[in-house]
Write a protein that holds these residues in place. Sequence first.
Motif, PDB file in Angstrom:
ATOM      1  N   HIS A 197      -2.472  -1.552 -10.164  1.00 27.33           N
ATOM      2  CA  HIS A 197      -1.632  -2.419  -9.325  1.00 27.33           C
ATOM      3  C   HIS A 197      -1.463  -1.840  -7.917  1.00 27.33           C
ATOM      4  O   HIS A 197      -1.492  -2.569  -6.934  1.00 27.33           O
ATOM      5  N   LEU A 198      -1.261  -0.534  -7.851  1.00 29.65           N
ATOM      6  CA  LEU A 198      -1.071   0.097  -6.533  1.00 29.65           C
ATOM      7  C   LEU A 198      -2.325  -0.079  -5.676  1.00 29.65           C
ATOM      8  O   LEU A 198      -2.243  -0.423  -4.496  1.00 29.65           O
ATOM      9  N   GLN A 199      -3.490   0.136  -6.289  1.00 30.57           N
ATOM     10  CA  GLN A 199      -4.736  -0.008  -5.527  1.00 30.57           C
ATOM     11  C   GLN A 199      -4.975  -1.462  -5.113  1.00 30.57           C
ATOM     12  O   GLN A 199      -5.539  -1.731  -4.056  1.00 30.57           O
ATOM     13  N   HIS A 200      -4.556  -2.383  -5.955  1.00 29.27           N
ATOM     14  CA  HIS A 200      -4.674  -3.800  -5.620  1.00 29.27           C
ATOM     15  C   HIS A 200      -3.847  -4.110  -4.354  1.00 29.27           C
ATOM     16  O   HIS A 200      -4.274  -4.870  -3.483  1.00 29.27           O
ATOM     17  N   MET A 201      -2.684  -3.468  -4.248  1.00 29.83           N
ATOM     18  CA  MET A 201      -1.825  -3.718  -3.083  1.00 29.83           C
ATOM     19  C   MET A 201      -2.295  -2.981  -1.834  1.00 29.83           C
ATOM     20  O   MET A 201      -2.235  -3.535  -0.731  1.00 29.83           O
ATOM     21  N   THR A 202      -2.772  -1.744  -1.987  1.00 31.23           N
ATOM     22  CA  THR A 202      -3.159  -0.992  -0.783  1.00 31.23           C
ATOM     23  C   THR A 202      -4.351  -1.653  -0.087  1.00 31.23           C
ATOM     24  O   THR A 202      -4.519  -1.504   1.125  1.00 31.23           O
ATOM     25  N   TYR A 203      -5.146  -2.395  -0.833  1.00 24.52           N
ATOM     26  CA  TYR A 203      -6.236  -3.168  -0.219  1.00 24.52           C
ATOM     27  C   TYR A 203      -5.719  -3.970   0.973  1.00 24.52           C
ATOM     28  O   TYR A 203      -6.402  -4.121   1.977  1.00 24.52           O
ATOM     29  N   TYR A 204      -4.513  -4.505   0.819  1.00 18.34           N
ATOM     30  CA  TYR A 204      -3.968  -5.412   1.833  1.00 18.34           C
ATOM     31  C   TYR A 204      -3.156  -4.706   2.914  1.00 18.34           C
ATOM     32  O   TYR A 204      -2.755  -5.329   3.885  1.00 18.34           O
ATOM     33  N   LEU A 205      -2.876  -3.430   2.716  1.00 13.49           N
ATOM     34  CA  LEU A 205      -2.010  -2.743   3.701  1.00 13.49           C
ATOM     35  C   LEU A 205      -2.815  -2.402   4.961  1.00 13.49           C
ATOM     36  O   LEU A 205      -3.970  -2.021   4.868  1.00 13.49           O
ATOM     37  N   PRO A 206      -2.171  -2.548   6.101  1.00 12.09           N
ATOM     38  CA  PRO A 206      -2.864  -2.245   7.348  1.00 12.09           C
ATOM     39  C   PRO A 206      -3.039  -0.736   7.532  1.00 12.09           C
ATOM     40  O   PRO A 206      -2.353   0.037   6.910  1.00 12.09           O
TER      41      PRO A 206
END
Lengths: 206, 206
Positions: A197-206
Motif C-alpha cells: 500500500h505504501l509503495q502504491h501511494m508513493t508512486y503518486y507523491l511529488p
Amino acid sequence: MSPPGVPDIVVGRLPMYLRELTKMAEEGKEITSSQELGKRLGISSTQIRKDLSQFGEFGKQGTGYNINFLIIQLQIILKVEDVWDVVLVGAGDLGHAIANYGGFSDRGFHLSLIFDNDPKKIGHQVGSYIVKDVSSLVKDIRARNIRVAMLAVPTVDAQTVTDRLIEAGIHAILCYSQTSIRVPEGVKVEYIDPVLHLQHMTYYLP
Amino acid sequence: MSPPGVPDIVVGRLPMYLRELTKMAEEGKEITSSQELGKRLGISSTQIRKDLSQFGEFGKQGTGYNINFLIIQLQIILKVEDVWDVVLVGAGDLGHAIANYGGFSDRGFHLSLIFDNDPKKIGHQVGSYIVKDVSSLVKDIRARNIRVAMLAVPTVDAQTVTDRLIEAGIHAILCYSQTSIRVPEGVKVEYIDPVLHLQHMTYYLP
C-alpha cells in the motif's frame, strides 16, 4: 443477487460502501444519496451509482437510498448476512492484534480457532482464544467445516501452512505473510502487506 | 518514468511484481519471464506484459526479463529507490505489530516516529522506538519533513488525528483504523481493514 461478469474491482468497492453505510446508520441517518456517500468515501457519485446498478435498483431517482435496506442488500450480495467461521494461523504480534481486533463479529466473521507451531504459544491464551497446535490444523478445520483463513506466519512457513489449509478445505485466505502463496484454481487469496500500500501511494507523491 | 494516465489498478499491481521479483533475486534467479512471474502471482502473463509495457520496454521477446534490472526500474517508478521516513500514530496491539514488522527498511520505508495519546504509553519503548506524545505531532513531523503516515488509532480518533497529520504536511496515509477518513485533494489514502478483504472474498464463495 450475484450477476456474472461483475468486474472484480467493483466487487472490491462494495465492502467499503457497506462499512460507510453501517457507520451512517450508527449515526442515526436513514436516507443517503450517492453524492453524500461518494463525498464521505472520496469516490465519485457516478461511480457509486454505476457500481450499485450492476446488482439491481436500490434507490429511486430523487429520493436517495434507504440506508438500512441498502446495508441488507450489500450483506446478501457479499454473503455476510450470516457469520463465517474463520481460522487464524500465527499467534505472534500480528496474530495478537488480529485476535484482539473487535470488528469481525458484527461484519460477518467469527474467529473460531488460532494455531501456532511454537510450544511456548500452544495452550496459551491470545485474546479470548487458546492457541492450538498447528499439527491438528487439518483435522480441526475439517471438523468444523471452516472455509476462511487468515495467515500471519513467518514468510518461510507461509506456503507449507497454505498447503495444509487447502488440504483442510479452506477456500479463502487472507495472507498477512510478506510473500505470495500458490493456491489451486477456485481458492481466493488477498494480501495485507503495508508496504504494498505504501509503495502504491508513493508512486503518486511529488 | 511515470507516464500520465496509467490506470490506478495497474499501479497497484507494481508493488506485487516488485515483491515477487525481489524474492526471485533472493533465490538466486537472474532472468524471468512474464509466464513465470504470472504463475507465481496468479496473474496472466498477458496482464503482466501489458502492465509493464505502460512504463517502457523492460524485456526482449524470447530472452525474458533481467530480474535485477526490472527491480531497479520498478523501484524508480514507485519512487522507492530512496527511503521514505514514515510516522506511526497509535501504539496499541496493532502499533506494536507494525513497529516490529521487519519488512519496511529494505523496501523503501523507515519508521521514524511513533505517537500515542495514552500517558501509559508515552515515553515507553515499542520495538526499537520511544513512543512520543501526540501533542507534539505537528511540530515533530514538520521538523523532519515527513510525508508518509500510518494510522492505527481507535476509530473515534481517526479523523482528528488525520486532520493534524494533514496540518503537519503528510501527503499519504495508510489507515488501519476501521473507518473512512476525509482528506484534502492530492492526499493519498489507502485502507487496511481485514474485513474489507474477507468480504471481498466471501462474495465469490459458493
